[in-house]
Design a protein around this motif. Structure first.
Motif, PDB file in Angstrom:
ATOM      1  N   TRP A   1      49.461   9.903  41.187  1.00 12.10           N
ATOM      2  CA  TRP A   1      49.070   9.751  42.584  1.00 12.10           C
ATOM      3  C   TRP A   1      49.935   8.637  43.172  1.00 12.10           C
TER       4      TRP A   1
ATOM      5  N   ASP B   1      51.333   6.363  46.729  1.00 15.80           N
ATOM      6  CA  ASP B   1      51.140   5.904  48.096  1.00 15.80           C
ATOM      7  C   ASP B   1      52.394   5.131  48.494  1.00 15.80           C
TER       8      ASP B   1
ATOM      9  N   TYR C   1      46.039   5.109  51.613  1.00 21.24           N
ATOM     10  CA  TYR C   1      44.877   5.613  50.886  1.00 21.24           C
ATOM     11  C   TYR C   1      43.555   5.119  51.467  1.00 21.24           C
ATOM     12  N   ALA C   2      43.557   3.939  52.086  1.00 22.26           N
ATOM     13  CA  ALA C   2      42.313   3.382  52.621  1.00 22.26           C
ATOM     14  C   ALA C   2      41.923   4.007  53.958  1.00 22.26           C
TER      15      ALA C   2
ATOM     16  N   ILE D   1      49.211   9.911  51.172  1.00 22.19           N
ATOM     17  CA  ILE D   1      49.367   9.885  49.713  1.00 22.19           C
ATOM     18  C   ILE D   1      49.730  11.275  49.231  1.00 22.19           C
TER      19      ILE D   1
ATOM     20  N   LEU E   1      48.919   4.963  42.337  1.00 20.79           N
ATOM     21  CA  LEU E   1      47.485   4.680  42.453  1.00 20.79           C
ATOM     22  C   LEU E   1      46.851   4.871  41.077  1.00 20.79           C
TER      23      LEU E   1
ATOM     24  N   ASP F   1      41.751   2.407  39.162  1.00 24.85           N
ATOM     25  CA  ASP F   1      40.870   1.672  40.069  1.00 24.85           C
ATOM     26  C   ASP F   1      40.734   2.344  41.426  1.00 24.85           C
ATOM     27  N   SER F   2      41.616   3.319  41.724  1.00 23.71           N
ATOM     28  CA  SER F   2      41.514   4.049  42.994  1.00 23.71           C
ATOM     29  C   SER F   2      40.394   5.081  42.956  1.00 23.71           C
TER      30      SER F   2
ATOM     31  N   LEU G   1      40.783   7.999  41.735  1.00 26.39           N
ATOM     32  CA  LEU G   1      41.399   9.327  41.677  1.00 26.39           C
ATOM     33  C   LEU G   1      41.503   9.796  40.227  1.00 26.39           C
TER      34      LEU G   1
END
Length: 296
Positions: free
Chosen positions: A175, A177, A184-185, A237, A252, A255-256, A258
């Motif tokens: 993944w 970004d 992503y946010a 992303i 990513l 901790d994301s 995903l």
């Protein structure tokens, strides 16, 4: 008297009929064979019926999805290939020129340069009478072209185990970004994706929905370079092969939230009846891919 009886019982096999048999067997369908021979499906069918009458045997099993040679058909195919090859060799000797064998190779866009082209150049130096026709594109389109008999050898990305292949390698996915303008946010999450039916698109959507987040397609491109640039510039992303991650991306991690996508593989395919030159090229590509599993 005896001589006349032998002549009456002897079958003379027209090379045009044998060529139709070889093409149908290689393509797996009458439609694709007709396209390759610049003919019509009905004409190819008539030629096969005439050949089966001459042989006195059924040479092809006509299934719902494909056409396969019978046991006796495999035997006739072996002779047909030799007869056609001898005919071509005779033509070359009489004309004083050598006709090139054509290998139609299909590769994903991210394999159309770099180490792949160096391998193709090496192959061409070793096989001076082989003409390479290389096409690049989305894996789904390449696979469809192969199934229609338009390509002889393909390297594609696919769901693990979805097609029987000469060789396969896992395709690690990441993944990604933008490193400078992360997206992503944002809500909804902007996704940079290949067109509908393109690889990874469904995985991305399923993953975001699995997190309970809303999403939107912010950018679509059939070009890997376009996808990479769009992510770098902060358009959203994406999910890319690990080897396609650039300095403008940030990966990513866990901790994301995903999920890890690990069901993709690289697959190399050619038909069992492929020319020796096509198999030699496949061996070089296998060697290249085996070195690190993810060349570019």
């Amino acid at each position: 008297m005896v001589d006349s009886i032998l002549k009456a019982n002897r079958a003379y096999f027209d090379l045009d009929l044998l060529r139709a048999l070889v093409m149908v067997a290689d393509c797996g369908s009458f439609t694709a064979a007709a396209a390759r021979l610049h003919s019509t499906q009905s004409t190819i069918s008539q030629k096969l019926r005439r050949l089966e009458e001459l042989a006195g045997h059924r040479l092809l099993d006509r299934g719902v999805r494909d056409v396969r040679p019978t046991d006796i058909g495999e035997t006739v195919l072996g002779y047909a290939r030799r007869m056609l090859s001898l005919n071509e060799q005779l033509g070359e000797v009489l004309s004083g020129s050598g006709a090139a064998t054509v290998i139609r190779l299909g590769v994903p866009e991210d394999f159309a340069a770099g180490r792949t082209t160096r391998v193709l150049a090496e192959f061409s130096r070793l096989h001076t009478r082989v003409k390479l026709e290389v096409s690049s594109g989305l894996s789904r389109a390449l696979a469809e072209g192969y199934e229609r008999g338009e390509l002889d050898l393909i390297l594609v990305k696919q769901r693990r185990g979805s097609r029987e292949a000469v060789a396969c390698w896992p395709e690690p996915m990441c993944w990604v970004d933008s490193a400078s303008s992360p997206a992503y946010a944002l809500e909804p999450v902007p996704l940079v994706a290949f067109p509908p039916r393109g690889m990874y698109r469904e995985d991305m959507i399923d993953a975001i929905e699995g997190l309970g987040r809303r999403w939107r397609i912010s950018f679509t491109s059939s070009s890997l370079g376009g996808i990479q640039s769009a992510v770098c510039d902060g358009l959203g992303i994406s999910l890319l092969p690990a080897r396609a991650v650039s300095s403008g991306h940030v990966v990513l991690g866990a901790d994301s939230g995903l999920p890890t996508i690990d069901g993709i593989e690289l697959a190399l395919l050619h038909r069992p009846s492929a020319d020796p030159e096509a198999k030699a090229l496949a061996a070089l590509l296998i060697e290249m891919l085996a070195q690190d599993g993810a060349p570019g």
